[in-house]
Write a protein that holds these residues in place. Structure first.
Motif, PDB file in Angstrom:
ATOM      1  N   GLN A   1       0.840  -1.175   0.000  1.00 26.59           N
ATOM      2  CA  GLN A   1       0.000   0.000   0.000  1.00 26.59           C
ATOM      3  C   GLN A   1       0.880   1.231   0.000  1.00 26.59           C
ATOM      4  O   GLN A   1       1.947   1.273   0.584  1.00 26.59           O
ATOM      5  CB  GLN A   1      -0.907   0.031   1.226  1.00 26.59           C
ATOM      6  CG  GLN A   1      -1.831  -1.170   1.338  1.00 26.59           C
ATOM      7  CD  GLN A   1      -2.644  -1.126   2.601  1.00 26.59           C
ATOM      8  OE1 GLN A   1      -2.587  -0.160   3.352  1.00 26.59           O
ATOM      9  NE2 GLN A   1      -3.387  -2.169   2.855  1.00 26.59           N
TER      10      GLN A   1
ATOM     11  N   GLY B   1       0.400   3.862   1.560  1.00 28.89           N
ATOM     12  CA  GLY B   1       0.547   4.399   2.900  1.00 28.89           C
ATOM     13  C   GLY B   1       1.754   3.836   3.617  1.00 28.89           C
ATOM     14  O   GLY B   1       2.139   4.340   4.647  1.00 28.89           O
ATOM     15  N   ASP B   2       2.333   2.765   3.071  1.00 29.35           N
ATOM     16  CA  ASP B   2       3.507   2.157   3.678  1.00 29.35           C
ATOM     17  C   ASP B   2       4.788   2.659   3.043  1.00 29.35           C
ATOM     18  O   ASP B   2       5.813   2.009   3.118  1.00 29.35           O
ATOM     19  CB  ASP B   2       3.457   0.624   3.529  1.00 29.35           C
ATOM     20  CG  ASP B   2       2.379   0.015   4.388  1.00 29.35           C
ATOM     21  OD1 ASP B   2       2.151   0.550   5.474  1.00 29.35           O
ATOM     22  OD2 ASP B   2       1.780  -0.972   3.960  1.00 29.35           O
TER      23      ASP B   2
ATOM     24  N   ARG C   1       8.232   3.941   2.376  1.00 32.72           N
ATOM     25  CA  ARG C   1       9.284   3.847   3.370  1.00 32.72           C
ATOM     26  C   ARG C   1      10.563   4.578   3.028  1.00 32.72           C
ATOM     27  O   ARG C   1      10.553   5.778   2.948  1.00 32.72           O
ATOM     28  CB  ARG C   1       9.606   2.371   3.655  1.00 32.72           C
ATOM     29  CG  ARG C   1       8.428   1.613   4.265  1.00 32.72           C
ATOM     30  CD  ARG C   1       7.881   2.235   5.495  1.00 32.72           C
ATOM     31  NE  ARG C   1       6.826   1.468   6.087  1.00 32.72           N
ATOM     32  CZ  ARG C   1       5.829   1.974   6.762  1.00 32.72           C
ATOM     33  NH1 ARG C   1       5.705   3.235   6.949  1.00 32.72           N
ATOM     34  NH2 ARG C   1       4.924   1.193   7.290  1.00 32.72           N
TER      35      ARG C   1
ATOM     36  N   THR D   1       2.836  -3.805   7.554  1.00 28.43           N
ATOM     37  CA  THR D   1       1.481  -3.564   8.032  1.00 28.43           C
ATOM     38  C   THR D   1       1.476  -2.268   8.818  1.00 28.43           C
ATOM     39  O   THR D   1       2.367  -1.441   8.685  1.00 28.43           O
ATOM     40  CB  THR D   1       1.038  -4.738   8.921  1.00 28.43           C
ATOM     41  OG1 THR D   1       1.871  -4.770  10.100  1.00 28.43           O
ATOM     42  CG2 THR D   1       1.187  -6.061   8.180  1.00 28.43           C
ATOM     43  N   ASP D   2       0.458  -2.091   9.650  1.00 27.14           N
ATOM     44  CA  ASP D   2       0.383  -0.900  10.482  1.00 27.14           C
ATOM     45  C   ASP D   2       1.110  -1.083  11.812  1.00 27.14           C
ATOM     46  O   ASP D   2       0.924  -0.292  12.736  1.00 27.14           O
ATOM     47  CB  ASP D   2      -1.084  -0.534  10.741  1.00 27.14           C
ATOM     48  CG  ASP D   2      -1.787  -0.070   9.479  1.00 27.14           C
ATOM     49  OD1 ASP D   2      -1.105   0.505   8.622  1.00 27.14           O
ATOM     50  OD2 ASP D   2      -3.004  -0.298   9.365  1.00 27.14           O
ATOM     51  N   ARG D   3       1.920  -2.114  11.936  1.00 27.43           N
ATOM     52  CA  ARG D   3       2.663  -2.345  13.172  1.00 27.43           C
ATOM     53  C   ARG D   3       3.768  -1.294  13.311  1.00 27.43           C
ATOM     54  O   ARG D   3       4.190  -0.680  12.327  1.00 27.43           O
ATOM     55  CB  ARG D   3       3.239  -3.750  13.192  1.00 27.43           C
ATOM     56  CG  ARG D   3       2.194  -4.840  13.002  1.00 27.43           C
ATOM     57  CD  ARG D   3       2.720  -6.204  13.364  1.00 27.43           C
ATOM     58  NE  ARG D   3       2.869  -6.353  14.811  1.00 27.43           N
ATOM     59  CZ  ARG D   3       3.313  -7.447  15.402  1.00 27.43           C
ATOM     60  NH1 ARG D   3       3.694  -8.495  14.668  1.00 27.43           N
ATOM     61  NH2 ARG D   3       3.410  -7.533  16.724  1.00 27.43           N
ATOM     62  N   PRO D   4       4.253  -1.076  14.526  1.00 25.39           N
ATOM     63  CA  PRO D   4       5.258  -0.022  14.734  1.00 25.39           C
ATOM     64  C   PRO D   4       6.623  -0.328  14.129  1.00 25.39           C
ATOM     65  O   PRO D   4       7.461   0.571  14.030  1.00 25.39           O
ATOM     66  CB  PRO D   4       5.346   0.073  16.263  1.00 25.39           C
ATOM     67  CG  PRO D   4       4.887  -1.268  16.754  1.00 25.39           C
ATOM     68  CD  PRO D   4       3.824  -1.701  15.788  1.00 25.39           C
TER      69      PRO D   4
ATOM     70  N   GLY E   1       8.495  -2.679  10.840  1.00 21.66           N
ATOM     71  CA  GLY E   1       8.315  -3.508   9.656  1.00 21.66           C
ATOM     72  C   GLY E   1       9.645  -4.086   9.211  1.00 21.66           C
ATOM     73  O   GLY E   1      10.708  -3.634   9.626  1.00 21.66           O
TER      74      GLY E   1
ATOM     75  N   LYS F   1      11.489   7.254   6.579  1.00 19.85           N
ATOM     76  CA  LYS F   1      11.229   6.447   7.765  1.00 19.85           C
ATOM     77  C   LYS F   1      12.563   5.951   8.308  1.00 19.85           C
ATOM     78  O   LYS F   1      13.443   5.553   7.546  1.00 19.85           O
ATOM     79  CB  LYS F   1      10.344   5.241   7.398  1.00 19.85           C
ATOM     80  CG  LYS F   1       9.584   4.636   8.556  1.00 19.85           C
ATOM     81  CD  LYS F   1       8.308   5.407   8.847  1.00 19.85           C
ATOM     82  CE  LYS F   1       7.424   4.650   9.808  1.00 19.85           C
ATOM     83  NZ  LYS F   1       6.161   5.356  10.085  1.00 19.85           N
TER      84      LYS F   1
ATOM     85  N   ASP G   1       8.995   2.997  13.483  1.00 16.40           N
ATOM     86  CA  ASP G   1       8.109   4.148  13.589  1.00 16.40           C
ATOM     87  C   ASP G   1       8.635   5.155  14.604  1.00 16.40           C
ATOM     88  O   ASP G   1       9.285   4.790  15.590  1.00 16.40           O
ATOM     89  CB  ASP G   1       6.711   3.672  13.999  1.00 16.40           C
ATOM     90  CG  ASP G   1       5.666   4.745  13.836  1.00 16.40           C
ATOM     91  OD1 ASP G   1       5.176   4.898  12.704  1.00 16.40           O
ATOM     92  OD2 ASP G   1       5.350   5.430  14.830  1.00 16.40           O
TER      93      ASP G   1
ATOM     94  N   ASP H   1       2.140  -5.661  19.680  1.00 11.82           N
ATOM     95  CA  ASP H   1       2.889  -4.477  19.265  1.00 11.82           C
ATOM     96  C   ASP H   1       3.759  -3.946  20.397  1.00 11.82           C
ATOM     97  O   ASP H   1       4.862  -3.451  20.171  1.00 11.82           O
ATOM     98  CB  ASP H   1       1.931  -3.382  18.800  1.00 11.82           C
ATOM     99  CG  ASP H   1       1.367  -3.648  17.422  1.00 11.82           C
ATOM    100  OD1 ASP H   1       1.778  -4.653  16.791  1.00 11.82           O
ATOM    101  OD2 ASP H   1       0.526  -2.858  16.960  1.00 11.82           O
TER     102      ASP H   1
END
Length: 286
Positions: free
Chosen positions: A3, A5-6, A8, A20-23, A25, A44, A101, A148
């Motif tokens: 996605q 939104g990811d 990097r 994913t949306d994890r803190p 990756g 990032k 993150d 998480d």
């Protein structure tokens, strides 16, 4: 990755399952020829381990770090760097890493502020304990039972290791309009962005947008193209998705338009840079 939104890091395989949306990756970067990528914006914070070849990192001030196979390099969000990826004996440049993150770093720094000796070094060879901690975080991403909070805690062990080697941690503040504009574009690269639309999203007039960007030494079109090409570079190095698909994801009207702009920006064509499925698979089996 999967996605937009990811979006990097630097321009260096991001398995979809791990982005994913994890803190934290997991990333893998692979290319089949050596190349330099000038003035890449790091979107990032990323901690990379070089598995084949070597990497050079040069700051705007001209400070250069060379990272050899088996060593680690720390890239901080908000930096603008010249990155060199040099292939190794395998015929590939290959690295793996963790995308971290800001929230993880911020929580860590609440209890472990940078020491007076901290520097913007990128580290190199680390002890076995650091390697073990790194591998533990990677394994945690495959374990559905790891929350998480535990993942963040294990990642902070790595941050502490770095800090004990006088490595400074930073939280980048998007204070410049260019940074805010980049973040806006990164959220929806397929959109046909126009300056009035971007200005409205940012709560200002088009004239103010263009004037402020000019004072910062850039422009609307330049910033948009740079974000799109940085995303394309990452997708080319991290996936085997068709170039036509990548072009669409990045907001280009065709594969040929992407290739033309890519060659102009990075002085190399996407096809020459990209590792094949067979090359990537052969490296994974070694």
């Amino acid at each position: 990755m999967g996605q937009q939104g990811d979006f990097r890091v630097d321009g260096s395989h991001i398995p979809d399952a791990h982005m994913t949306d994890r803190p934290v990756g997991y990333v893998e970067f692979c290319q089949r020829c050596s190349a330099d990528f000038h003035q890449l914006h790091i979107s990032k914070t990323c901690l990379l381990r070089i598995r084949s070849g070597r990497k050079t990192v040069r700051t705007f001030a001209g400070v250069e770090t060379t990272v050899e196979q088996g060593e680690f390099v720390y890239l901080r969000r908000g930096e603008n760097l010249t990155i060199g990826n040099i292939i190794g004996d395998t015929g590939l440049y290959f690295s793996e890493g963790l995308v971290i993150d800001d929230a993880v770093i911020s929580e860590f720094m609440q209890f472990h502020p940078n020491s007076s000796n901290a520097q913007d070094v990128r580290t190199g060879h680390m002890q076995d304990g650091f390697n073990d901690a790194f591998s533990s975080v990677v394994a945690s991403l495959d374990d559905a039972g790891v929350s998480d909070a535990i993942l963040s805690y294990r990642t902070q062990e790595l941050l502490l290791w770095l800090q004990l080697h006088d490595v400074a941690h930073h939280i980048h503040c998007c204070e410049s309009l260019r940074d805010r504009l980049r973040s806006l574009f990164e959220g929806d690269l397929e959109r046909s962005w126009k300056a009035p639309d971007a200005a409205r999203e940012l709560g200002m007039s088009e004239a103010t947008l263009r004037r402020t960007l000019s004072k910062e030494g850039t422009g609307f079109t330049e910033t948009l193209r740079d974000v799109r090409l940085a995303f394309a570079l990452m997708r080319i190095q991290t996936t085997q998705h068709p170039l036509a698909e990548i072009a669409f994801e990045c907001g280009f009207s065709s594969q040929s338009r992407l290739s033309e702009a890519f060659k102009a920006r990075f002085d190399i064509t996407p096809g020459k840079l990209r590792a094949t499925d067979a090359q990537f698979a052969s490296f994974e089996m070694t």
